[in-house]
Motif scaffolding. Structure first.
Motif, PDB file in Angstrom:
ATOM      1  N   ALA A   1       0.850  -1.209   0.000  1.00  0.00           N
ATOM      2  CA  ALA A   1       0.000   0.000   0.000  1.00  0.00           C
ATOM      3  C   ALA A   1       0.880   1.252   0.000  1.00  0.00           C
ATOM      4  CB  ALA A   1      -0.941  -0.022   1.205  1.00  0.00           C
ATOM      5  N   THR A   2       1.881   1.232  -0.861  1.00  0.00           N
ATOM      6  CA  THR A   2       2.765   2.389  -1.045  1.00  0.00           C
ATOM      7  C   THR A   2       2.204   3.257  -2.180  1.00  0.00           C
ATOM      8  OG1 THR A   2       4.072   0.979  -2.487  1.00  0.00           O
ATOM      9  CG2 THR A   2       4.819   1.179  -0.220  1.00  0.00           C
ATOM     10  N   PRO A   3       2.738   4.473  -2.381  1.00  0.00           N
ATOM     11  CA  PRO A   3       2.216   5.320  -3.456  1.00  0.00           C
ATOM     12  C   PRO A   3       2.325   4.659  -4.843  1.00  0.00           C
ATOM     13  CG  PRO A   3       3.578   6.595  -1.949  1.00  0.00           C
ATOM     14  CD  PRO A   3       3.741   5.171  -1.543  1.00  0.00           C
ATOM     15  N   ASP A   4       1.536   5.148  -5.780  1.00  0.00           N
ATOM     16  CA  ASP A   4       1.438   4.557  -7.127  1.00  0.00           C
ATOM     17  C   ASP A   4       2.797   4.242  -7.746  1.00  0.00           C
ATOM     18  OD1 ASP A   4      -1.193   5.136  -6.729  1.00  0.00           O
ATOM     19  OD2 ASP A   4      -1.434   6.432  -8.485  1.00  0.00           O
ATOM     20  N   PHE A   5       3.755   5.159  -7.554  1.00  0.00           N
ATOM     21  CA  PHE A   5       5.054   5.023  -8.224  1.00  0.00           C
ATOM     22  C   PHE A   5       6.021   4.127  -7.439  1.00  0.00           C
ATOM     23  CE2 PHE A   5       4.787   8.774  -5.568  1.00  0.00           C
ATOM     24  CZ  PHE A   5       5.836   8.572  -4.687  1.00  0.00           C
ATOM     25  N   ALA A   6       5.575   3.560  -6.308  1.00  0.00           N
ATOM     26  CA  ALA A   6       6.481   2.774  -5.457  1.00  0.00           C
ATOM     27  C   ALA A   6       5.918   1.385  -5.176  1.00  0.00           C
ATOM     28  CB  ALA A   6       6.739   3.528  -4.147  1.00  0.00           C
ATOM     29  N   HIS A   7       5.388   0.734  -6.201  1.00  0.00           N
ATOM     30  CA  HIS A   7       4.835  -0.622  -6.031  1.00  0.00           C
ATOM     31  C   HIS A   7       5.836  -1.707  -6.447  1.00  0.00           C
ATOM     32  CE1 HIS A   7       0.414   1.004  -6.368  1.00  0.00           C
ATOM     33  NE2 HIS A   7       0.990   1.294  -5.225  1.00  0.00           N
ATOM     34  N   ARG A   8       6.555  -1.463  -7.552  1.00  0.00           N
ATOM     35  CA  ARG A   8       7.409  -2.526  -8.116  1.00  0.00           C
ATOM     36  C   ARG A   8       8.442  -3.055  -7.114  1.00  0.00           C
ATOM     37  NH1 ARG A   8      12.712  -2.599  -9.579  1.00  0.00           N
ATOM     38  NH2 ARG A   8      12.623  -0.411  -8.994  1.00  0.00           N
ATOM     39  N   GLY A   9       9.192  -2.135  -6.463  1.00  0.00           N
ATOM     40  CA  GLY A   9      10.276  -2.558  -5.570  1.00  0.00           C
ATOM     41  C   GLY A   9       9.784  -3.533  -4.506  1.00  0.00           C
ATOM     42  N   PRO A  10       8.838  -3.112  -3.640  1.00  0.00           N
ATOM     43  CA  PRO A  10       8.340  -4.028  -2.608  1.00  0.00           C
ATOM     44  C   PRO A  10       7.684  -5.284  -3.194  1.00  0.00           C
ATOM     45  CG  PRO A  10       7.625  -1.765  -2.167  1.00  0.00           C
ATOM     46  CD  PRO A  10       8.295  -1.752  -3.501  1.00  0.00           C
ATOM     47  N   ALA A  11       6.955  -5.135  -4.310  1.00  0.00           N
ATOM     48  CA  ALA A  11       6.259  -6.303  -4.883  1.00  0.00           C
ATOM     49  C   ALA A  11       7.273  -7.358  -5.314  1.00  0.00           C
ATOM     50  CB  ALA A  11       5.386  -5.877  -6.060  1.00  0.00           C
TER      51      ALA A  11
ATOM     52  N   SER B   1       1.656  -0.426 -11.672  1.00  0.00           N
ATOM     53  CA  SER B   1       2.788   0.507 -11.733  1.00  0.00           C
ATOM     54  C   SER B   1       2.399   1.662 -12.635  1.00  0.00           C
ATOM     55  CB  SER B   1       4.020  -0.211 -12.292  1.00  0.00           C
ATOM     56  OG  SER B   1       5.057   0.714 -12.496  1.00  0.00           O
ATOM     57  N   THR B   2       3.149   2.760 -12.527  1.00  0.00           N
ATOM     58  CA  THR B   2       2.938   3.879 -13.450  1.00  0.00           C
ATOM     59  C   THR B   2       3.941   3.795 -14.602  1.00  0.00           C
ATOM     60  OG1 THR B   2       4.308   5.227 -11.982  1.00  0.00           O
ATOM     61  CG2 THR B   2       1.933   5.465 -11.770  1.00  0.00           C
ATOM     62  N   SER B   3       4.676   2.691 -14.675  1.00  0.00           N
ATOM     63  CA  SER B   3       5.651   2.506 -15.751  1.00  0.00           C
ATOM     64  C   SER B   3       5.440   1.130 -16.381  1.00  0.00           C
ATOM     65  CB  SER B   3       7.068   2.611 -15.154  1.00  0.00           C
ATOM     66  OG  SER B   3       7.937   1.685 -15.743  1.00  0.00           O
ATOM     67  N   VAL B   4       5.391   1.088 -17.714  1.00  0.00           N
ATOM     68  CA  VAL B   4       5.191  -0.179 -18.422  1.00  0.00           C
ATOM     69  C   VAL B   4       6.387  -1.109 -18.189  1.00  0.00           C
ATOM     70  CG1 VAL B   4       5.017  -1.194 -20.741  1.00  0.00           C
ATOM     71  CG2 VAL B   4       3.637   0.802 -20.140  1.00  0.00           C
ATOM     72  N   GLU B   5       7.590  -0.539 -18.132  1.00  0.00           N
ATOM     73  CA  GLU B   5       8.786  -1.362 -17.906  1.00  0.00           C
ATOM     74  C   GLU B   5       8.698  -2.028 -16.534  1.00  0.00           C
ATOM     75  OE1 GLU B   5       8.850   1.820 -19.014  1.00  0.00           O
ATOM     76  OE2 GLU B   5       9.273   1.215 -21.079  1.00  0.00           O
ATOM     77  N   GLU B   6       8.306  -1.237 -15.521  1.00  0.00           N
ATOM     78  CA  GLU B   6       8.220  -1.794 -14.165  1.00  0.00           C
ATOM     79  C   GLU B   6       7.114  -2.838 -14.057  1.00  0.00           C
ATOM     80  OE1 GLU B   6       8.011   1.087 -11.079  1.00  0.00           O
ATOM     81  OE2 GLU B   6      10.038   1.821 -11.445  1.00  0.00           O
ATOM     82  N   ALA B   7       5.977  -2.555 -14.673  1.00  0.00           N
ATOM     83  CA  ALA B   7       4.867  -3.526 -14.623  1.00  0.00           C
ATOM     84  C   ALA B   7       5.282  -4.821 -15.322  1.00  0.00           C
ATOM     85  CB  ALA B   7       3.619  -2.929 -15.279  1.00  0.00           C
ATOM     86  N   SER B   8       6.054  -4.699 -16.422  1.00  0.00           N
ATOM     87  CA  SER B   8       6.533  -5.890 -17.135  1.00  0.00           C
ATOM     88  C   SER B   8       7.478  -6.685 -16.236  1.00  0.00           C
ATOM     89  CB  SER B   8       7.281  -5.491 -18.415  1.00  0.00           C
ATOM     90  OG  SER B   8       6.428  -4.773 -19.266  1.00  0.00           O
ATOM     91  N   GLU B   9       8.305  -5.971 -15.479  1.00  0.00           N
ATOM     92  CA  GLU B   9       9.245  -6.660 -14.571  1.00  0.00           C
ATOM     93  C   GLU B   9       8.466  -7.458 -13.518  1.00  0.00           C
ATOM     94  OE1 GLU B   9      12.177  -4.041 -12.821  1.00  0.00           O
ATOM     95  OE2 GLU B   9      12.642  -5.549 -11.298  1.00  0.00           O
ATOM     96  N   VAL B  10       7.367  -6.870 -13.016  1.00  0.00           N
ATOM     97  CA  VAL B  10       6.559  -7.585 -12.020  1.00  0.00           C
ATOM     98  C   VAL B  10       5.964  -8.853 -12.655  1.00  0.00           C
ATOM     99  CG1 VAL B  10       4.547  -7.481 -10.501  1.00  0.00           C
ATOM    100  CG2 VAL B  10       6.036  -5.479 -10.720  1.00  0.00           C
ATOM    101  N   VAL B  11       5.447  -8.735 -13.890  1.00  0.00           N
ATOM    102  CA  VAL B  11       4.863  -9.906 -14.558  1.00  0.00           C
ATOM    103  C   VAL B  11       5.914 -11.004 -14.715  1.00  0.00           C
ATOM    104  CG1 VAL B  11       3.914 -10.751 -16.762  1.00  0.00           C
ATOM    105  CG2 VAL B  11       3.055  -8.626 -15.763  1.00  0.00           C
ATOM    106  N   ARG B  12       7.121 -10.608 -15.137  1.00  0.00           N
ATOM    107  CA  ARG B  12       8.187 -11.619 -15.318  1.00  0.00           C
ATOM    108  C   ARG B  12       8.554 -12.245 -13.984  1.00  0.00           C
ATOM    109  NH1 ARG B  12      10.525  -7.554 -18.468  1.00  0.00           N
ATOM    110  NH2 ARG B  12       9.869  -7.749 -20.624  1.00  0.00           N
ATOM    111  N   THR B  13       8.539 -11.453 -12.909  1.00  0.00           N
ATOM    112  CA  THR B  13       8.887 -11.997 -11.586  1.00  0.00           C
ATOM    113  C   THR B  13       7.807 -12.976 -11.122  1.00  0.00           C
ATOM    114  OG1 THR B  13       9.983  -9.898 -11.119  1.00  0.00           O
ATOM    115  CG2 THR B  13       9.636 -11.355  -9.253  1.00  0.00           C
TER     116      THR B  13
END
Ligand SMILES: NC(=O)c1ccc[n+]([C@@H]2O[C@H](COP(=O)([O-])OP(=O)(O)OC[C@H]3O[C@@H](n4cnc5c(N)ncnc54)[C@H](O)[C@@H]3O)[C@@H](O)[C@H]2O)c1
Length: 348
Positions: free
Chosen positions: A70-80, A97-109
């Motif tokens: 429950a961090t701000p919109d731009f700070a989800h990828r790191g903790p996730a 995420s507010t970034s497609v690159e970061e959201a893609s990284e989460v999907v790959r993880t």
């Protein structure tokens, strides 16, 4: 009983602590926040056994099954990603995420670790929204051809959001209706165009209007603003309207009504939505309890990370359109993410 951790004890973090306290499948075992004093205060006030000042320490010190971000919109990828890598399932606040690159990284993880991640678009759990969804799935409207949706809040809302200058009606509000739209229409968004009306520089002075085209030719108009006047009767002005080949449905939280026109009925019916009005927290608790119930029963909660990536792609394409004042082809702008987000659909 699932042992839950929480990252971020702000406005939404508190709601998660309260939701966990009535969850038959889960227990809040630990929480953390960069603001260590806030973490300790919340833990002491709500009887959470452990409080830490970082995700890493929480993962190191407490045995957990799942973590809520429950961090701000731009700070989800790191903790996730940290939690997924630690072998835990994740409930992540919207948008993924507010970034497609970061959201893609989460999907790959998620794919690499085999863990589950749900993006919490809590509005999916309003009873009225769920009824509308069931009605559409049952075919009452035929093929959806057009949607109009808006989500507005009062300008004063941004005064309570410490990171208001790092978000916008597009990311904070339109993310909800974009998720709903892609969930209900279940078609790829191929082309978008957006424009901002703007007075001054503050994010609450922005109104965003967006046009979306789906691969089957259906279209949608979306609007969002933080400019609703202070004395407007509802804090949240949410309207979801769909027109199909056989009927139409118009759910208006502002008017607390739903109008339905079906093929077999000559008129429209009025639908009372008082359950949402009388207990606004109910839909929220349902979304949290749904996540833990799915985990407890070995099911995959929705929307998943791929769905979250699709929504982030649409929003990022809309942001690109705002920046360039041009219409945007979503797949051409994000070719790799499109492959990641739609490969399963393409193979089917
Ligand atoms: N405020 C709302 O009405 C609302 C409604 C629905 C969804 N959301 C979503 O919930 C999320 C959180 O919003 P909020 O309003 O609770 O924000 P908030 O600012 O009230 O709380 C965020 C908390 O996260 C902490 N934090 C930030 N980075 C951290 C990190 N790396 N590790 C640990 N803690 C960290 C901050 O110190 C802060 O206490 C957002 O994604 C937002 O879009 C908010």
């Amino acid at each position: 009983m699932l042992e839950l951790g929480l990252v971020g004890v702000g406005v939404m973090g508190l709601r998660y602590v309260k939701a966990a306290s009535t969850d038959p499948n889960a227990h809040m075992a630990a929480l953390c926040d960069l603001n260590a004093a806030a973490a300790k205060d919340v833990a002491a006030s709500y009887g959470v056994p452990a409080a830490y000042d970082s995700v890493e320490t929480m993962l190191d010190k407490t045995e957990l099954d799942a973590v809520i971000i429950a961090t701000p919109d731009f700070a989800h990828r790191g903790p996730a990603c940290l939690c997924l890598e630690a072998g835990l399932d994740v409930l992540c606040e919207k948008p993924l995420s507010t970034s497609v690159e970061e959201a893609s990284e989460v999907v790959r993880t998620v794919e690499r670790t085999g863990r589950k991640l749900m993006v919490n678009f809590g509005n999916r759990h309003r009873l009225s929204v769920q009824r509308m969804e069931r009605m559409v799935r049952a075919g009452a409207l035929g093929d959806i051809r057009y949607a109009y949706m808006c989500l507005n809040e009062k300008a004063v809302k941004t005064a309570t959001l410490p990171w208001a200058d790092r978000t916008s009606p597009l990311w904070f509000l339109l993310s909800h209706v974009t998720d709903f739209l892609t969930w209900i229409i279940d078609q790829r968004v191929v082309r978008v165009y957006a424009a901002n009306g703007k007075i001054g520089t503050s994010p609450d002075m922005v109104t965003t209007a967006a046009l979306l085209t789906f691969e089957n030719g259906a279209t949608a108009t979306l609007e969002s603003t933080w400019n609703t006047p202070e004395h407007y009767p509802r804090d949240i002005d949410l309207r979801l309207a769909l027109q199909g080949s056989k009927g139409a449905v118009d759910l208006d939280m502002g008017q607390q009504g739903l109008v339905l026109a079906e093929e077999t009925r000559s008129g429209a019916i009025q639908w009372d939505m008082t359950e949402d009005q009388t207990d606004p927290d109910d839909w929220w608790n349902r979304s949290c309890h749904y996540f833990t119930r799915c985990l407890a029963n070995g099911m995959t909660p929705a929307p998943d990370a791929v769905s979250g990536l699709r929504t982030t792609m649409v929003l990022a394409a809309l942001q690109h359109s705002l920046d360039t004042e041009q219409a945007v082809d979503v797949a051409a702008l994000f070719p790799e993410a499109s492959e990641l987000a739609y490969s399963a659909m393409d193979r089917a």
